[in-house]
Design a protein around this motif. Structure first.
Motif, PDB file in Angstrom:
ATOM      1  N   VAL A 122       0.853  -1.188   0.000  1.00 29.75           N
ATOM      2  CA  VAL A 122       0.000   0.000   0.000  1.00 29.75           C
ATOM      3  C   VAL A 122       0.886   1.234   0.000  1.00 29.75           C
ATOM      4  O   VAL A 122       1.874   1.309   0.709  1.00 29.75           O
ATOM      5  CB  VAL A 122      -0.933  -0.003   1.229  1.00 29.75           C
ATOM      6  CG1 VAL A 122      -1.737   1.280   1.306  1.00 29.75           C
ATOM      7  CG2 VAL A 122      -1.843  -1.221   1.198  1.00 29.75           C
ATOM      8  N   GLY A 123       0.512   2.202  -0.830  1.00 30.72           N
ATOM      9  CA  GLY A 123       1.242   3.461  -0.896  1.00 30.72           C
ATOM     10  C   GLY A 123       0.368   4.504  -1.545  1.00 30.72           C
ATOM     11  O   GLY A 123      -0.854   4.405  -1.526  1.00 30.72           O
ATOM     12  N   ASP A 124       1.027   5.514  -2.136  1.00 29.61           N
ATOM     13  CA  ASP A 124       0.242   6.475  -2.889  1.00 29.61           C
ATOM     14  C   ASP A 124       1.038   6.921  -4.107  1.00 29.61           C
ATOM     15  O   ASP A 124       2.266   6.927  -4.099  1.00 29.61           O
ATOM     16  CB  ASP A 124      -0.259   7.620  -2.017  1.00 29.61           C
ATOM     17  CG  ASP A 124       0.629   8.824  -1.898  1.00 29.61           C
ATOM     18  OD1 ASP A 124       1.223   9.256  -2.895  1.00 29.61           O
ATOM     19  OD2 ASP A 124       0.711   9.373  -0.795  1.00 29.61           O
ATOM     20  N   VAL A 125       0.298   7.246  -5.146  1.00 32.51           N
ATOM     21  CA  VAL A 125       0.868   7.769  -6.385  1.00 32.51           C
ATOM     22  C   VAL A 125       0.102   9.049  -6.687  1.00 32.51           C
ATOM     23  O   VAL A 125      -1.128   9.011  -6.812  1.00 32.51           O
ATOM     24  CB  VAL A 125       0.750   6.762  -7.547  1.00 32.51           C
ATOM     25  CG1 VAL A 125       1.174   7.392  -8.859  1.00 32.51           C
ATOM     26  CG2 VAL A 125       1.555   5.502  -7.264  1.00 32.51           C
ATOM     27  N   ALA A 126       0.821  10.166  -6.734  1.00 31.92           N
ATOM     28  CA  ALA A 126       0.221  11.477  -7.005  1.00 31.92           C
ATOM     29  C   ALA A 126      -0.914  11.779  -6.031  1.00 31.92           C
ATOM     30  O   ALA A 126      -1.956  12.312  -6.413  1.00 31.92           O
ATOM     31  CB  ALA A 126      -0.244  11.562  -8.452  1.00 31.92           C
ATOM     32  N   GLY A 127      -0.739  11.396  -4.756  1.00 33.55           N
ATOM     33  CA  GLY A 127      -1.729  11.678  -3.728  1.00 33.55           C
ATOM     34  C   GLY A 127      -2.901  10.717  -3.664  1.00 33.55           C
ATOM     35  O   GLY A 127      -3.781  10.877  -2.830  1.00 33.55           O
ATOM     36  N   GLU A 128      -2.925   9.720  -4.540  1.00 32.89           N
ATOM     37  CA  GLU A 128      -4.009   8.718  -4.556  1.00 32.89           C
ATOM     38  C   GLU A 128      -3.540   7.448  -3.861  1.00 32.89           C
ATOM     39  O   GLU A 128      -2.480   6.912  -4.208  1.00 32.89           O
ATOM     40  CB  GLU A 128      -4.369   8.347  -6.000  1.00 32.89           C
ATOM     41  CG  GLU A 128      -5.134   9.395  -6.740  1.00 32.89           C
ATOM     42  CD  GLU A 128      -6.627   9.283  -6.522  1.00 32.89           C
ATOM     43  OE1 GLU A 128      -7.101   8.321  -5.877  1.00 32.89           O
ATOM     44  OE2 GLU A 128      -7.324  10.173  -6.999  1.00 32.89           O
TER      45      GLU A 128
END
Length: 124
Positions: free
Chosen positions: A75-81
């Protein structure tokens, strides 16, 4: 018949208890099975406490590898998503809508999921 809301998911038969908050792992996913009229469906439930929303439910089945592994993704985020990266080939899927970021033709099915006290409730 009344309509279910996040505040009161018990108002309709479309909401089903899936597990409890104690079953969840913060900043990670768990696998669960949902019995539907079409048969059993494997889900990946992600719990991100402190974020809005805190819960996401996606298909557990990775369309690229053919394995049921999405709940074990990173789990992480890409461009705030918020996203999950498949543990096999590392494609990223947005948690809010299941869209694959590397292949616009691939999207995981999603379900509405909420906490009702200590219960995780899923709408199907």
């Amino acid at each position: 018949m009344t309509t279910a809301t996040a505040e009161n998911p018990n108002q309709t038969e479309n909401w089903q208890p899936l597990c409890t908050r104690d079953d969840l792992v913060a900043q990670s996913g768990i696998a669960a099975c949902l019995e539907t009229p079409a048969g059993l469906v494997q889900l990946a439930i992600f719990y991100l406490p402190g974020q809005t929303p805190e819960l996401y439910a996606l298909d557990h089945h990775d369309p690229f590898s053919g394995a049921n592994v999405i709940a074990r993704g990173i789990v992480g985020d890409v461009a705030g998503e918020p996203v999950v990266a498949s543990p096999i080939y590392k494609q990223h899927f947005r948690l809010r809508d299941g869209q694959c970021l590397e292949d616009e033709d691939m999207q995981l099915r999603t379900w509405r999921v909420v906490l009702d006290g200590a219960r995780v409730m899923l709408r199907h």
